[in-house]
Design a protein around this motif. Structure first.
Motif, short mmCIF file in Angstrom:
data_model
loop_
_atom_site.label_atom_id
_atom_site.label_comp_id
_atom_site.label_asym_id
_atom_site.label_seq_id
_atom_site.Cartn_x
_atom_site.Cartn_y
_atom_site.Cartn_z
N UNK A 194 -28.99 22.41 17.23
CA UNK A 194 -30.03 23.31 16.74
C UNK A 194 -29.91 24.70 17.36
N UNK A 195 -30.25 25.73 16.56
CA UNK A 195 -30.28 27.09 17.07
C UNK A 195 -31.49 27.34 17.95
N UNK A 196 -32.59 26.68 17.67
CA UNK A 196 -33.83 26.84 18.45
C UNK A 196 -34.26 25.45 18.92
N UNK A 197 -33.54 24.90 19.90
CA UNK A 197 -33.73 23.50 20.25
C UNK A 197 -34.93 23.24 21.15
N UNK A 234 -22.96 13.91 19.01
CA UNK A 234 -23.57 14.83 18.06
C UNK A 234 -25.06 14.92 18.38
N UNK A 235 -25.56 16.13 18.65
CA UNK A 235 -26.96 16.26 19.06
C UNK A 235 -27.92 15.90 17.93
N UNK A 236 -29.10 15.43 18.33
CA UNK A 236 -30.14 15.17 17.35
C UNK A 236 -30.66 16.50 16.81
N UNK A 237 -31.53 16.42 15.81
CA UNK A 237 -31.93 17.61 15.05
C UNK A 237 -32.58 18.69 15.90
N UNK A 238 -33.28 18.32 16.96
CA UNK A 238 -33.99 19.31 17.77
C UNK A 238 -33.31 19.58 19.11
N UNK A 239 -32.02 19.26 19.21
CA UNK A 239 -31.30 19.41 20.48
C UNK A 239 -30.05 20.25 20.30
N UNK A 240 -29.55 20.75 21.40
CA UNK A 240 -28.33 21.56 21.42
C UNK A 240 -27.48 21.11 22.61
N UNK A 293 -29.64 11.51 26.34
CA UNK A 293 -30.53 12.66 26.54
C UNK A 293 -30.70 13.52 25.31
N UNK A 294 -29.61 13.73 24.56
CA UNK A 294 -29.71 14.67 23.41
C UNK A 294 -29.04 14.14 22.14
N UNK A 295 -28.48 12.92 22.17
CA UNK A 295 -27.74 12.43 21.02
C UNK A 295 -28.63 11.92 19.90
N UNK A 296 -28.03 11.79 18.73
CA UNK A 296 -28.73 11.29 17.54
C UNK A 296 -29.14 9.84 17.73
#
Length: 370
Positions: free
Chosen positions: A62-65, A114-120, A367-370
């Motif tokens: 995400x650009x704004x995680x 691969x990060x989840x939708x709200x993560x970077x 921590x940040x994965x899908x």
């Protein structure tokens, strides 16, 4: 810089990358090693950026995680270059453990998750850690948490002492040695100054994980002629700090302590060594933070100890604090035979590189994965 991997990340082999990376000399310039890293990221379908300071940065997500996790290490090594060779399950050569082994593990995790939708998720690799940290100082990455790759023997390191260096100058008045009372002897003043240095930390509480700070005189010079009362004496001091001490607070405190100890007719100044980047200050991350617990548990599952402890060397991790930051990776700074990192016998065990890659991948995914 956003990208989604277009290649199968499972095809990346951290040991294969390590065997390609160690033969690339990066003690006197990192250009060739950085090219290898950029090429590897591009082959995985990513679009890394190399900034003006020479940092290699690639991000996914995400650009704004809500959460931004950064994986960081360095590609420079110390001189001279030590050639690569593989002895069975051991990879030898300059940089094998400091820090191309850790880089291989972090790179494996970055490519796999691969990060989840709200993560970077960001990989940020610096070019100048061993000298002045110009890359880390210029790094424009705003992470919520950081994993810094260094040889920790798969332990999770949550704190490290800082390192400051400065020169104490004692100023007197020169005179003929036959009439010593007509001058002010700066070398005589060193006696009181050293007493103040010895007692500088008296009464200070030790840090719960790092222990006590240290203050060590390392070199001393003074006087210009053997028949003259010396007008100046200079003492270099090495400070290994603990939180919350800053370089400025140490400078001011040391100068004040020596000023109070020496005679009034002796001038006192203490100047930190001039450098273009800040000193590596001490840092400490809460051992109960989820970053620590996730990586420690993953290390144990992968075959490491999962121990949580301080790191014994200064690192660029201090530039990322007070955000939660841990230091982790395969390899050791020293073993029972002596120095490993920065030494002619530098090595890393293949099994530990794979364990580190597995541990970081699992922790990052948690921590940040899908």
């Amino acid at each position: 810089m956003n990208s989604t991997s277009g290649a199968d990340a499972s095809a990346f082999d951290p040991v294969d990358f390590l065997e390609r990376a160690v033969p690339v000399a990066s003690n006197d310039g990192v250009g060739e090693m950085r090219d290898l890293l950029v090429e590897t990221l591009e082959d995985a379908g990513l679009d890394p950026d190399v900034d003006e300071a020479g940092n290699t940065v690639a991000s996914k997500g995400a650009d704004d995680p809500e959460t931004h996790l950064v994986l960081n290490t360095h590609i420079d090594t110390v001189s001279p270059h030590v050639p690569f060779r593989r002895d069975g399950e051991v990879v030898r050569g300059r940089g094998s453990c400091d820090a191309k082994g850790p880089l291989s593990a972090l790179l494996a995790a970055f490519l796999a998750v691969e990060p989840k939708a709200d993560a970077r998720l960001t990989l940020a690799v610096t070019p100048d850690e061993e000298v002045l940290s110009t890359g880390a100082y210029a790094l424009d990455v705003d992470g919520d948490a950081y994993v810094v790759g260094e040889p920790t023997n798969l332990d999770v390191c949550t704190a490290a002492k800082g390192r400051f260096q400065g020169t104490l100058t004692l100023s007197g008045v020169a005179s003929h040695a036959a009439e010593p009372d007509s001058g002010v002897n700066a070398v005589f003043a060193l006696e009181a100054a050293l007493a103040a240095i010895r007692s500088f930390d008296d009464g200070r509480e030790a840090h719960p994980s790092l222990g006590a700070a240290t203050l060590t005189p390392t070199t001393v010079t003074g006087g210009e002629s053997t028949n003259q009362v010396p007008a100046e004496c200079r003492l270099v001091l090495d400070r290994r700090s603990v939180p919350p001490e800053t370089a400025t607070a140490f400078r001011d405190g040391l100068e004040s302590a020596v000023r109070d100890a020496v005679p009034d007719d002796v001038g006192v100044s203490f100047d930190l060594t001039d450098r273009p980047t800040p000193f590596l200050e001490a840092f400490a991350t809460d051992e109960d933070h989820e970053l620590v617990s996730a990586l420690a548990a993953a290390s144990r599952r992968a075959g490491g100890s999962g121990d949580v402890r301080p790191f014994t060397a200064a690192t660029e991790a201090s530039y990322f604090s007070p955000a939660p930051v841990v230091v982790f990776g395969p390899g050791v700074l020293a073993d029972e035979e002596g120095a490993v990192a920065h030494a002619d016998r530098e090595y890393v065990r293949v099994e530990d590189v794979r364990r580190a890659a597995t541990a970081v991948t699992e922790a990052v995914d948690e921590l940040v994965g899908r």
